[in-house]
Motif scaffolding. Structure first.
Motif, mmCIF file in Angstrom:
data_model
loop_
_atom_site.group_PDB
_atom_site.id
_atom_site.type_symbol
_atom_site.label_atom_id
_atom_site.label_comp_id
_atom_site.label_asym_id
_atom_site.label_seq_id
_atom_site.Cartn_x
_atom_site.Cartn_y
_atom_site.Cartn_z
ATOM 1 N N THR A 84 78.241 84.136 -3.538
ATOM 2 C CA THR A 84 78.933 83.301 -2.571
ATOM 3 C C THR A 84 79.446 84.121 -1.386
ATOM 4 N N ALA A 85 79.613 83.425 -0.277
ATOM 5 C CA ALA A 85 80.246 83.982 0.918
ATOM 6 C C ALA A 85 81.340 83.002 1.311
ATOM 7 N N GLU A 86 82.557 83.502 1.529
ATOM 8 C CA GLU A 86 83.713 82.679 1.863
ATOM 9 C C GLU A 86 84.391 83.226 3.099
ATOM 10 N N LEU A 87 84.956 82.335 3.895
ATOM 11 C CA LEU A 87 85.738 82.732 5.057
ATOM 12 C C LEU A 87 87.205 82.690 4.671
ATOM 13 N N THR A 88 87.905 83.826 4.782
ATOM 14 C CA THR A 88 89.309 83.880 4.390
ATOM 15 C C THR A 88 90.183 83.218 5.447
ATOM 16 N N GLU A 89 91.296 82.643 5.005
ATOM 17 C CA GLU A 89 92.221 81.944 5.895
ATOM 18 C C GLU A 89 93.000 82.907 6.791
ATOM 19 N N ASP A 90 93.535 83.961 6.221
ATOM 20 C CA ASP A 90 94.462 84.827 6.949
ATOM 21 C C ASP A 90 93.793 85.749 7.953
ATOM 22 N N ASP A 91 92.783 86.491 7.508
ATOM 23 C CA ASP A 91 92.204 87.483 8.418
ATOM 24 C C ASP A 91 90.830 87.097 8.951
ATOM 25 N N LEU A 92 90.374 85.873 8.635
ATOM 26 C CA LEU A 92 89.098 85.362 9.130
ATOM 27 C C LEU A 92 87.948 86.336 8.868
ATOM 28 N N GLU A 93 87.926 86.885 7.687
ATOM 29 C CA GLU A 93 86.838 87.769 7.277
ATOM 30 C C GLU A 93 85.942 87.033 6.291
ATOM 31 N N ILE A 94 84.689 87.419 6.254
ATOM 32 C CA ILE A 94 83.772 86.851 5.278
ATOM 33 C C ILE A 94 83.812 87.737 4.042
ATOM 34 N N VAL A 95 84.116 87.117 2.899
ATOM 35 C CA VAL A 95 84.200 87.824 1.628
ATOM 36 C C VAL A 95 83.007 87.408 0.780
ATOM 37 N N TYR A 96 82.331 88.397 0.216
ATOM 38 C CA TYR A 96 81.166 88.151 -0.628
ATOM 39 C C TYR A 96 81.558 88.357 -2.080
ATOM 40 N N ARG A 97 81.034 87.488 -2.951
ATOM 41 C CA ARG A 97 81.320 87.594 -4.382
ATOM 42 C C ARG A 97 80.024 87.485 -5.168
ATOM 43 N N GLY A 98 79.982 88.215 -6.281
ATOM 44 C CA GLY A 98 78.840 88.178 -7.181
ATOM 45 C C GLY A 98 78.953 87.004 -8.143
ATOM 46 N N CYS A 119 77.282 92.214 2.205
ATOM 47 C CA CYS A 119 76.492 91.007 1.951
ATOM 48 C C CYS A 119 75.337 91.345 1.012
ATOM 49 N N PRO A 120 75.256 90.645 -0.124
ATOM 50 C CA PRO A 120 74.151 90.900 -1.044
ATOM 51 C C PRO A 120 72.835 90.357 -0.493
ATOM 52 N N ALA A 121 71.743 90.945 -0.897
ATOM 53 C CA ALA A 121 70.423 90.520 -0.425
ATOM 54 C C ALA A 121 70.166 89.047 -0.736
ATOM 55 N N GLN A 122 70.749 88.542 -1.801
ATOM 56 C CA GLN A 122 70.545 87.149 -2.189
ATOM 57 C C GLN A 122 71.104 86.169 -1.150
ATOM 58 N N LEU A 123 72.075 86.595 -0.368
ATOM 59 C CA LEU A 123 72.675 85.723 0.643
ATOM 60 C C LEU A 123 72.152 85.975 2.049
ATOM 61 N N ALA A 124 71.416 87.061 2.232
ATOM 62 C CA ALA A 124 71.001 87.463 3.578
ATOM 63 C C ALA A 124 70.305 86.337 4.346
ATOM 64 N N GLY A 125 69.416 85.607 3.729
ATOM 65 C CA GLY A 125 68.710 84.540 4.432
ATOM 66 C C GLY A 125 69.129 83.158 3.979
ATOM 67 N N ALA A 126 70.251 83.064 3.296
ATOM 68 C CA ALA A 126 70.698 81.781 2.747
ATOM 69 C C ALA A 126 71.023 80.788 3.857
ATOM 70 N N PRO A 127 70.681 79.515 3.627
ATOM 71 C CA PRO A 127 71.071 78.496 4.612
ATOM 72 C C PRO A 127 72.591 78.465 4.739
ATOM 73 N N GLY A 128 73.059 78.461 5.943
ATOM 74 C CA GLY A 128 74.492 78.405 6.183
ATOM 75 C C GLY A 128 75.120 79.737 6.544
#
Length: 127
Positions: free
Chosen positions: A11-25, A34-43
């Motif tokens: 998953t990729a999430e946008l944090t509320e406080d610092d507006l950073e994209i956080v990636y999770r396994g 960013c993991p390779a699995q998300l590199a070309g993901a829609p969205g």
């Protein structure tokens, strides 16, 4: 916080406080990049564009709030009430809020922004 982009358990999430994209396994552990699995993901492109838009909006709010603080000016209360970025910037800069939306010749126009957030523009009063 809900996942904004998900693919293959990553998953990729946008944090509320610092507006950073956080990636999770798949197990929910935060990843450093960013993991390779998300590199070309829609969205993913849209998520990055939302981040850029919100970051630019935050910077513009902070910049204007500092100008008003330096000038001893007031800001329309509608800014702080309708848009959390304006509220944060005005509070941090110590800008007093006016009770009337048109005081000092400014009006606030609020609209739905990207990622379900509210954005507010300042408009000069026109005759």
């Amino acid at each position: 916080m809900a996942a904004d982009v998900e693919q293959g358990g990553y998953t990729a999430e946008l944090t509320e406080d610092d507006l950073e994209i956080v990636y999770r396994g798949p197990r929910g552990r935060q990843l450093k990049k960013c993991p390779a699995q998300l590199a070309g993901a829609p969205g993913m492109a849209a998520l990055s564009a939302v981040r850029r838009t919100l970051t630019a909006h935050r910077a513009a709010c902070e910049e204007q709030a500092l100008v008003w603080a330096k000038e001893g000016a007031h800001a329309p209360r509608a800014l702080a009430e309708a848009d959390p970025e304006w509220e944060r910037a005005l509070t941090a800069a110590g800008v007093p809020l006016t009770g009337e939306p048109g005081e000092d010749g400014l009006f606030a126009r609020t609209y739905a922004g990207p990622h379900g957030r509210t954005l507010t523009q300042l408009l000069a009063a026109t005759c």
